[in-house]
Scaffold this motif. Structure first.
Motif, PDB file in Angstrom:
ATOM      1  N   ALA A 160      43.152  38.323  42.357  1.00 14.65           N
ATOM      2  CA  ALA A 160      42.075  37.716  41.570  1.00 14.65           C
ATOM      3  C   ALA A 160      42.081  36.263  41.769  1.00 14.65           C
ATOM      4  CB  ALA A 160      42.568  38.152  39.878  1.00 14.65           C
ATOM      5  N   ALA A 161      43.049  35.418  42.153  1.00 11.07           N
ATOM      6  CA  ALA A 161      43.104  34.018  42.339  1.00 11.07           C
ATOM      7  C   ALA A 161      42.626  33.682  43.792  1.00 11.07           C
ATOM      8  CB  ALA A 161      44.463  33.442  42.241  1.00 11.07           C
ATOM      9  N   GLY A 162      42.573  34.690  44.523  1.00 10.03           N
ATOM     10  CA  GLY A 162      42.233  34.466  46.213  1.00 10.03           C
ATOM     11  C   GLY A 162      43.478  34.305  46.765  1.00 10.03           C
ATOM     12  N   SER A 163      42.899  34.141  48.313  1.00  9.83           N
ATOM     13  CA  SER A 163      44.146  33.831  49.286  1.00  9.83           C
ATOM     14  C   SER A 163      43.877  32.493  49.561  1.00  9.83           C
ATOM     15  CB  SER A 163      44.060  34.739  50.603  1.00  9.83           C
ATOM     16  OG  SER A 163      42.798  34.400  51.146  1.00  9.83           O
ATOM     17  N   LYS A 164      45.023  32.057  50.696  1.00  3.82           N
ATOM     18  CA  LYS A 164      44.879  30.483  51.074  1.00  3.82           C
ATOM     19  C   LYS A 164      43.815  30.285  51.981  1.00  3.82           C
ATOM     20  CE  LYS A 164      49.961  30.691  51.118  1.00  3.82           C
ATOM     21  NZ  LYS A 164      50.945  31.459  51.940  1.00  3.82           N
ATOM     22  N   VAL A 165      43.190  31.455  52.530  1.00  2.77           N
ATOM     23  CA  VAL A 165      41.800  31.216  53.376  1.00  2.77           C
ATOM     24  C   VAL A 165      40.786  31.485  52.830  1.00  2.77           C
ATOM     25  CG1 VAL A 165      43.096  31.789  55.557  1.00  2.77           C
ATOM     26  CG2 VAL A 165      42.275  33.586  54.287  1.00  2.77           C
ATOM     27  N   GLY A 166      40.573  31.855  51.333  1.00  4.76           N
ATOM     28  CA  GLY A 166      39.343  32.072  50.703  1.00  4.76           C
ATOM     29  C   GLY A 166      39.777  33.493  49.955  1.00  4.76           C
ATOM     30  N   ALA A 194      39.420  46.183  35.619  1.00  4.35           N
ATOM     31  CA  ALA A 194      39.314  45.393  34.582  1.00  4.35           C
ATOM     32  C   ALA A 194      40.307  44.345  34.602  1.00  4.35           C
ATOM     33  CB  ALA A 194      39.664  46.315  33.306  1.00  4.35           C
ATOM     34  N   PHE A 195      41.603  44.517  35.212  1.00  6.67           N
ATOM     35  CA  PHE A 195      42.467  43.439  35.259  1.00  6.67           C
ATOM     36  C   PHE A 195      42.273  42.446  36.143  1.00  6.67           C
ATOM     37  CE2 PHE A 195      46.158  41.457  36.943  1.00  6.67           C
ATOM     38  CZ  PHE A 195      47.316  41.394  35.876  1.00  6.67           C
ATOM     39  N   LEU A 196      41.843  42.515  37.272  1.00  2.00           N
ATOM     40  CA  LEU A 196      41.171  41.608  37.894  1.00  2.00           C
ATOM     41  C   LEU A 196      40.011  40.869  37.540  1.00  2.00           C
ATOM     42  CD1 LEU A 196      41.121  43.792  41.428  1.00  2.00           C
ATOM     43  CD2 LEU A 196      42.676  41.885  40.918  1.00  2.00           C
ATOM     44  N   LEU A 197      38.923  41.357  36.710  1.00  3.68           N
ATOM     45  CA  LEU A 197      38.003  40.685  36.044  1.00  3.68           C
ATOM     46  C   LEU A 197      38.402  39.830  35.010  1.00  3.68           C
ATOM     47  CD1 LEU A 197      35.305  43.445  35.965  1.00  3.68           C
ATOM     48  CD2 LEU A 197      35.120  41.526  37.153  1.00  3.68           C
ATOM     49  N   ASP A 198      39.648  40.268  33.985  1.00  4.85           N
ATOM     50  CA  ASP A 198      40.086  39.530  33.324  1.00  4.85           C
ATOM     51  C   ASP A 198      40.951  38.394  33.805  1.00  4.85           C
ATOM     52  OD1 ASP A 198      38.880  41.189  31.455  1.00  4.85           O
ATOM     53  OD2 ASP A 198      40.729  42.530  30.995  1.00  4.85           O
ATOM     54  N   MET A 255      48.192  52.394  37.440  1.00  4.53           N
ATOM     55  CA  MET A 255      46.940  52.060  36.827  1.00  4.53           C
ATOM     56  C   MET A 255      45.847  52.729  37.497  1.00  4.53           C
ATOM     57  SD  MET A 255      47.562  47.680  36.998  1.00  4.53           S
ATOM     58  CE  MET A 255      46.069  47.306  36.101  1.00  4.53           C
ATOM     59  N   SER A 256      44.836  53.033  36.688  1.00  2.25           N
ATOM     60  CA  SER A 256      43.678  53.931  37.308  1.00  2.25           C
ATOM     61  C   SER A 256      43.146  52.790  38.194  1.00  2.25           C
ATOM     62  CB  SER A 256      42.962  54.467  36.359  1.00  2.25           C
ATOM     63  OG  SER A 256      42.211  53.388  35.453  1.00  2.25           O
ATOM     64  N   ASN A 257      42.083  53.404  38.905  1.00  2.00           N
ATOM     65  CA  ASN A 257      41.152  52.292  39.735  1.00  2.00           C
ATOM     66  C   ASN A 257      40.288  51.462  38.625  1.00  2.00           C
ATOM     67  OD1 ASN A 257      41.834  53.278  42.149  1.00  2.00           O
ATOM     68  ND2 ASN A 257      39.969  54.869  42.521  1.00  2.00           N
ATOM     69  N   GLU A 258      39.732  52.216  37.507  1.00  2.50           N
ATOM     70  CA  GLU A 258      39.164  51.214  36.471  1.00  2.50           C
ATOM     71  C   GLU A 258      40.007  50.358  35.726  1.00  2.50           C
ATOM     72  OE1 GLU A 258      36.701  52.035  32.528  1.00  2.50           O
ATOM     73  OE2 GLU A 258      37.313  53.700  33.483  1.00  2.50           O
TER      74      GLU A 258
END
Length: 94
Positions: A56-62, A84-88, A77-80
Motif C-alpha cells: 500500500a505504501a509503494g516501493s523504493k522505485v515508485g 479493502a485492506f490496501l484501500l484502507d 483473506m479473500s481477494n476482496e
C-alpha cells in the motif's frame, strides 16, 4: 488468473482449460523481465499485514501496478479483503 482448472465453471471449459501454445512461456517472459518487474526484500519478521502495508505504501522505485502472489503468501483473506485492506492502508486515493 491462477484459478485451477477444476475450479472454473463447467460451461467455460467442459473439456478442461487448455492454454494456447506459448502462453505460459509469454507469461513467464513478462514476469521475469527486469524492465517490467521489480522486487523488494521482506524482513525476516514479515506477516500478511506488514506485507500488505508495504504494498500500500509503494516501493523504493515508485508504486506497484499489480500484486501477484505466486507463492500464496497472503493467506486467510479473500481477494476482496485484500483490496479493502490496501484501500484502507494507503491506496484510498485511487
Amino acid at each position: 488468473s491462477g484459478t485451477p482448472n477444476d475450479l472454473l465453471p463447467y460451461g467455460m471449459c467442459p473439456k478442461g482449460c487448455q492454454f494456447e501454445d506459448g502462453c505460459e512461456g509469454e507469461i513467464l517472459h513478462v514476469l521475469s523481465d527486469p524492465a517490467r518487474v521489480s522486487m523488494d526484500v521482506l524482513t525476516d519478521d514479515w506477516n500478511v499485514d506488514s506485507l500488505l502495508k508495504q504494498v500500500a505504501a509503494g516501493s523504493k522505485v515508485g508504486h506497484y501496478n499489480a500484486l501477484i502472489d505466486t507463492g500464496a503468501l497472503i493467506t486467510g483473506m479473500s481477494n476482496e479483503d485484500v483490496a479493502a485492506f490496501l484501500l484502507d492502508n494507503g491506496l484510498g486515493g485511487l
